[in-house]
Motif scaffolding. Structure first.
Motif, PDB file in Angstrom:
ATOM      1  N   VAL A 141      27.089 117.388  78.695  1.00 29.10           N
ATOM      2  CA  VAL A 141      28.015 118.517  78.548  1.00 29.10           C
ATOM      3  C   VAL A 141      27.238 119.815  78.354  1.00 29.10           C
ATOM      4  O   VAL A 141      27.514 120.827  79.007  1.00 29.10           O
ATOM      5  CB  VAL A 141      28.985 118.282  77.366  1.00 29.10           C
TER       6      VAL A 141
ATOM      7  N   ARG B 252      29.429 126.654  77.213  1.00 26.56           N
ATOM      8  CA  ARG B 252      30.728 127.113  76.729  1.00 26.56           C
ATOM      9  C   ARG B 252      31.666 125.933  76.497  1.00 26.56           C
ATOM     10  O   ARG B 252      32.395 125.890  75.508  1.00 26.56           O
ATOM     11  CB  ARG B 252      31.352 128.103  77.729  1.00 26.56           C
ATOM     12  N   THR B 253      31.629 124.973  77.428  1.00 23.56           N
ATOM     13  CA  THR B 253      32.455 123.783  77.236  1.00 23.56           C
ATOM     14  C   THR B 253      32.009 123.047  75.978  1.00 23.56           C
ATOM     15  O   THR B 253      32.828 122.561  75.206  1.00 23.56           O
ATOM     16  CB  THR B 253      32.354 122.844  78.454  1.00 23.56           C
TER      17      THR B 253
ATOM     18  N   ARG C  47      30.655 124.264  73.274  1.00 26.72           N
ATOM     19  CA  ARG C  47      31.158 124.944  72.073  1.00 26.72           C
ATOM     20  C   ARG C  47      32.656 124.728  71.904  1.00 26.72           C
ATOM     21  O   ARG C  47      33.159 124.559  70.803  1.00 26.72           O
ATOM     22  CB  ARG C  47      30.864 126.453  72.155  1.00 26.72           C
ATOM     23  N   TYR C  48      33.371 124.716  73.040  1.00 27.07           N
ATOM     24  CA  TYR C  48      34.824 124.540  73.026  1.00 27.07           C
ATOM     25  C   TYR C  48      35.224 123.216  72.389  1.00 27.07           C
ATOM     26  O   TYR C  48      36.207 123.135  71.663  1.00 27.07           O
ATOM     27  CB  TYR C  48      35.311 124.653  74.474  1.00 27.07           C
ATOM     28  N   ILE C  49      34.432 122.149  72.651  1.00 29.35           N
ATOM     29  CA  ILE C  49      34.782 120.867  72.042  1.00 29.35           C
ATOM     30  C   ILE C  49      34.055 120.661  70.724  1.00 29.35           C
ATOM     31  O   ILE C  49      34.108 119.584  70.144  1.00 29.35           O
ATOM     32  CB  ILE C  49      34.486 119.664  72.980  1.00 29.35           C
TER      33      ILE C  49
ATOM     34  N   GLU D 282      25.681 121.026  81.546  1.00 30.89           N
ATOM     35  CA  GLU D 282      26.594 121.577  82.551  1.00 30.89           C
ATOM     36  C   GLU D 282      27.180 122.909  82.111  1.00 30.89           C
ATOM     37  O   GLU D 282      27.274 123.836  82.898  1.00 30.89           O
ATOM     38  CB  GLU D 282      27.719 120.566  82.790  1.00 30.89           C
ATOM     39  N   SER D 283      27.587 123.010  80.871  1.00 32.04           N
ATOM     40  CA  SER D 283      28.234 124.236  80.422  1.00 32.04           C
ATOM     41  C   SER D 283      28.181 124.338  78.904  1.00 32.04           C
ATOM     42  O   SER D 283      28.814 123.559  78.201  1.00 32.04           O
ATOM     43  CB  SER D 283      29.690 124.260  80.896  1.00 32.04           C
TER      44      SER D 283
END
Lengths: 384, 527
Positions: free
Chosen positions: A243, A249-250, A252-254, A246-247
């Motif tokens: 994760v 931001r993703t 941090r989002y999860i 790849e990103s």
């Protein structure tokens, strides 16, 4: 209608057009890759004929003799050497893989392994005499711990700078290689009173041999391969690596702590480099020089990339590279050419292996229309 | 030569065009014609093959079968350069500009007309084009200093500069505010009057009706019909597009048993450049109702939702969440997303950036569904069984079109990607659901599926925050509508009686000069 047919004659469809494949049967992929290797070898032998006047058949024969030997005894010896070289490359490649999957471009395996080897040697030099012979296991344990710590330190410094200040990890890890090399050079001068900087074989700190000195290394590498596969594909930290790669931001989002993942992953890389350094000293070389790693820290990058970071496929890619190296070495000796030519052969094979990925990912369509088919198309299309 | 000289000669004609990607037929035997000086709208649901078809005209793809005729002559278009040689220019959804170059430098990049490069001449010609069509662009301004709509203008200028007579615009309004859309349409009408022929791809029916002369409808890769816009209505077009009659009314069930769930008070914060992006934002949201959030793009919507989710850290203020189970109230500010989850706050967030934040493009559907729950496995290992079942349920319930669960989500179309994201977020049985532009880029069917899901959550007592851009939808779906304007709450209105004009005014009025900009606001709202 007549006009359409006339026009289509004049209009040229491009000779080739390229489309992306949605999927491909696995056996086809294997076949394409095998064909690429075969073609590369044929091309190399033609080139050998043109450049050094070698008979193509003899060239290929010598190449394979480099791996399979000329008789049963040399075959035994050479195949074991192939297995050893494969194992070392694989072990270093495994160390790089978690970082690469996180898109952390660690090109410092060379230095991380070298400094670990140095740490193991340092333990023998400073503590070897203080630990009685019966306690060889204790010495080995201390060597292992020292190697792991050294590998982790070398790997984690760039990781911390990356996590906290987003420092470029590629440059940082590359520079750490030079620091390691020159630190080894310094230590060698210090440890050789005669000023030769050649350490010679250490009398202590040898791992026990199971059959021969390579078996233990191979077992350790296989265990590491299985561990790394499970870690990357079936564990939560491994999933977090994907994760973050790849990103961010993703991630941090999860609720993934990106900094923690970067550092944790590089600690793992460092541990495996430390293991590789320890094995090189305790099982194989029993010594260290500035060229102990000999570029394998960089070759391992190719091993990891060719396998698309899949540990099990890395067994094959490591084997391929070790295979090429050994065969090419034989060519250099038998034909009396410089090592530049074998490197040309290795380059050609890698070029084909990497290049054939194009045919696996894309499909080529060649022009196949006949004038008659064109006319039909014209009628079909012009339905107004 | 049969048609030559007659008015009916189309400038562009497609005959029997087919194109497949692997086993998927993106276009099947499509016929299409574009007349000189008309605006043709290309309408169709997500994945109906509109963009693929136009990419073949623009030289990005090459058709498997069929012919392309320009002014009656069959041509072969192998590359975007061939397309330019035939005076075809396409403005793609994603801009292709060099950020550090000026507008004029971007426009002239790649043009090789044999003359010596002279930026002064280029600037002059760009200015002429701007005057002629009414663009408002400084040729010397750098791209990175421009707004989205200005960047789009540069893309259009790029195509005009190369002398295109046929312009193709792929969903140009998706990134524009209503005001900017109105400006773009003025420009398009002026180009049409100048003899240019234009194809515009869009999902938005009211735009189709206001801008186009004719509408070509695609469904599942096939050309259904081309009709005159004047003889069409929203419902007749929808029927052609979807293949069946569907109601265009959005449900708004009366909220019942609403309970206080969230209060944001005096929230202020800066963006990455250090400029204020949230300014003393205060409001409350209740379980069992949908709170709509309106505002022109970049008014602080993203930061507001990310602040509640713990991703963005504001400088001051409070975010108070009331747990429906325990009745306890906690302050979520300065908490990380993980801490928020560990507090037992059941918060779901559908971010605006689907593949950049909500999902991981290269991972398959199962692994993406697992993003929220991967920590549930035993011993730090992953348990893919439960997520796989959930993924299958989402695919079945929301009719996601995918080859299988192992497909990377980046290969799916926008609507299907969104369904997976919304499905996953709803699956965790949230008590607070935040959705940012959940129907952006989605076709009618998928949009209504999402509206229904939001209403369903509302009826389960969930507090729903819905950030939208289409004022009609916001007014029809929300129970209360909060209007953001430059990071401030400009007002909270009752959507049952508020008009678009009132909301448009609140969205655009400036804080210092209330009366002057009132006119602008009404203009914007009247779109």
């Amino acid at each position: 209608m007549a006009a359409t047919t006339k026009h289509s004659g004049a209009v040229k469809e491009p000779l080739i057009h390229i489309t992306r494949r949605s999927s491909m049967a696995p056996w086809k992929g294997i076949l394409i890759r095998a064909a690429a290797v075969v073609i590369a070898f044929l091309l190399s032998s033609v080139l050998a004929y043109l450049l050094i006047g070698a008979d193509p058949a003899n060239f290929l024969k010598k190449f394979f003799e480099g791996i399979f030997g000329v008789n049963a005894m040399s075959a035994n010896l050479r195949l074991w050497k192939l297995a050893k070289d494969t194992a070392i490359l694989l072990l270093i490649g495994l160390a790089l893989t978690p970082a690469f999957r996180m898109r952390f471009w660690n090109i410092g395996a060379e230095g991380q392994v070298l400094i670990s080897a140095l740490a193991a040697v340092a333990v023998v030099i400073y503590l070897g005499d203080k630990i009685p012979k019966e306690y060889n296991w204790l010495l080995l344990l201390l060597m292992l711990v020292a190697s792991l710590i050294a590998g982790v330190i070398w790997a984690v410094i760039p990781a911390i700078f990356k996590a906290l200040w987003n420092a470029n990890e590629t440059l940082f890890t590359l520079m750490m290689n030079y620091v390691a090399t020159y630190f080894v050079a310094y230590c060698l001068v210090k440890w050789t009173p005669d000023g030769s900087s050649v350490l010679g074989e250490l009398p202590k700190g040898h791992l026990p041999e199971l059959g021969n000195s390579y078996v233990l290394l191979i077992l350790v590498t296989l265990a590491s391969t299985v561990f790394m596969f499970v870690y990357l594909y079936y564990s939560q930290p491994g999933y977090e690596i994907s994760v973050v790669g790849e990103s961010q931001r993703t991630a941090r989002y999860i609720g993934v702590n990106v900094k923690k993942v970067i550092v944790r992953t590089m600690v793992l890389s460092g541990v495996l480099c430390g293991l590789a350094g320890f094995m090189m000293v305790a099982a194989l070389d029993h010594s260290v020089t500035v060229t102990s790693v000999g570029g394998r820290g960089f070759t391992a990058i190719i091993v990891a990339w060719l396998a698309k970071f899949n540990p099990f496929i890395m067994i094959l890619t490591a084997l391929l590279l070790a295979f090429l190296n050994q065969g090419a070495g034989q060519i250099a000796t038998k034909f009396g050419v410089s090592f530049a030519f074998p490197n040309v052969v290795i380059g050609i094979v890698l070029f084909f292996v990497i290049g054939c990925e194009f045919f696996i990912r894309y499909k080529l369509h060649f022009r196949k229309r006949t004038p008659a088919a064109d006319a039909d198309n014209g009628k079909g299309g012009a339905s107004l | 030569m049969e048609y030559a000289g007659t008015q009916m000669q189309p400038v562009l004609e497609l005959r029997g065009i087919s194109k497949s990607f692997g086993s998927i037929k993106a276009n099947n035997n499509v016929d299409l014609e574009l007349r000189r000086g008309e605006i043709l709208a290309l309408l169709g649901e997500n994945g109906s093959g509109k963009t693929t078809l136009m990419n073949m005209v623009a030289g990005i793809y090459f058709p498997d079968e069929g012919q392309i005729l320009i002014n009656g002559e069959e041509v072969v278009i192998r590359s975007p350069k061939d397309a330019f040689d035939h005076k075809i220019g396409m403005i793609h959804q994603h801009f292709k500009l060099v950020d550090l170059f000026s507008a004029a430098e971007n426009i002239v990049l790649g043009v090789n007309d044999g003359s010596k490069y002279n930026i002064k001449n280029v600037n002059e010609r760009v200015r002429e084009l701007c005057d002629r069509y009414g663009f408002n662009i400084d040729p010397k301004e750098k791209i990175h200093e421009m707004s989205v709509s200005q960047k789009q203008t540069v893309e259009i200028l790029k195509v005009l500069y190369r002398g295109a007579d046929i312009l193709i615009l792929d969903e140009p309004t998706a990134v524009l505010t209503p005001q900017e859309t109105a400006k773009l349409f003025d420009v398009l009408r002026r180009m049409k009057a100048d003899g240019k022929s234009i194809i515009i791809i869009t999902h938005k029916l009211h735009e189709v009706l206001s801008i186009s002369d004719r509408v070509a409808v695609l469904r599942k890769g096939e050309h259904i019909a081309t009709v005159n816009t004047a003889e069409s209505t929203e419902s007749s077009l929808t029927e052609m597009m979807v293949g069946k009659k569907i109601s265009l009314n959005i449900d708004r069930p009366e909220p019942k048993d609403t309970v206080w769930r969230l209060t944001v008070s005096h929230l202020s914060g800066l963006n990455e450049e250090g400029l204020p992006v949230l300014n003393d934002v205060t409001f409350s949201a209740n379980g069992g109702e949908i709170l709509g959030i309106a505002g022109i793009a970049g008014s602080g919507q993203r930061e507001l939702l990310e602040a509640i989710a713990g991703i963005y850290n504001p400088d001051s203020g409070e975010i108070l969440y009331n747990d429906p189970k325990t009745g306890e109230t906690v302050n979520l500010r300065k908490k990380t997303p993980l801490q928020i989850r560990e507090l037992g706050v059941r918060l779901s967030f559908v971010p605006e950036d689907r593949l950049g934040m909500g999902l991981v493009g290269s991972m398959d559907i199962t692994d993406n569904v697992m993003l929220r729950s991967y920590r549930n496995g035993p011993l730090n290992l992953l348990d893919r069984g439960t997520p796989r079942q959930l993924a299958q349920d989402i695919v079945d319930d929301l009719s996601v079109v995918t080859p299988n669960l192992r497909t990377p989500v980046s290969r799916l179309s926008g609507g299907n990607v969104q369904k997976i994201l919304v499905g996953r977020e709803i699956a965790s049985a949230p008590s607070l659901l935040m959705a940012a532009y959940p129907v952006r880029g989605l076709d009618i069917n998928s949009s209504y599926a999402i509206y229904n899901l939001l209403n369903e959550q509302k009826s389960h007592g969930v507090a729903v925050l819905f950030v939208g851009e289409d004022l009609d939808v916001l007014l029809a779906l929300s129970d209360r509508l909060l209007v953001l304007n430059s990071g401030r709450v400009a007002g909270i209105v009752d959507p049952r009686c508020a008009t678009k004009e009132e909301v448009g005014f609140l969205m655009t009025k400036s804080h210092d000069e209330g009366s002057d900009s009132a006119d602008d606001g009404t203009e914007g709202g009247a779109l």
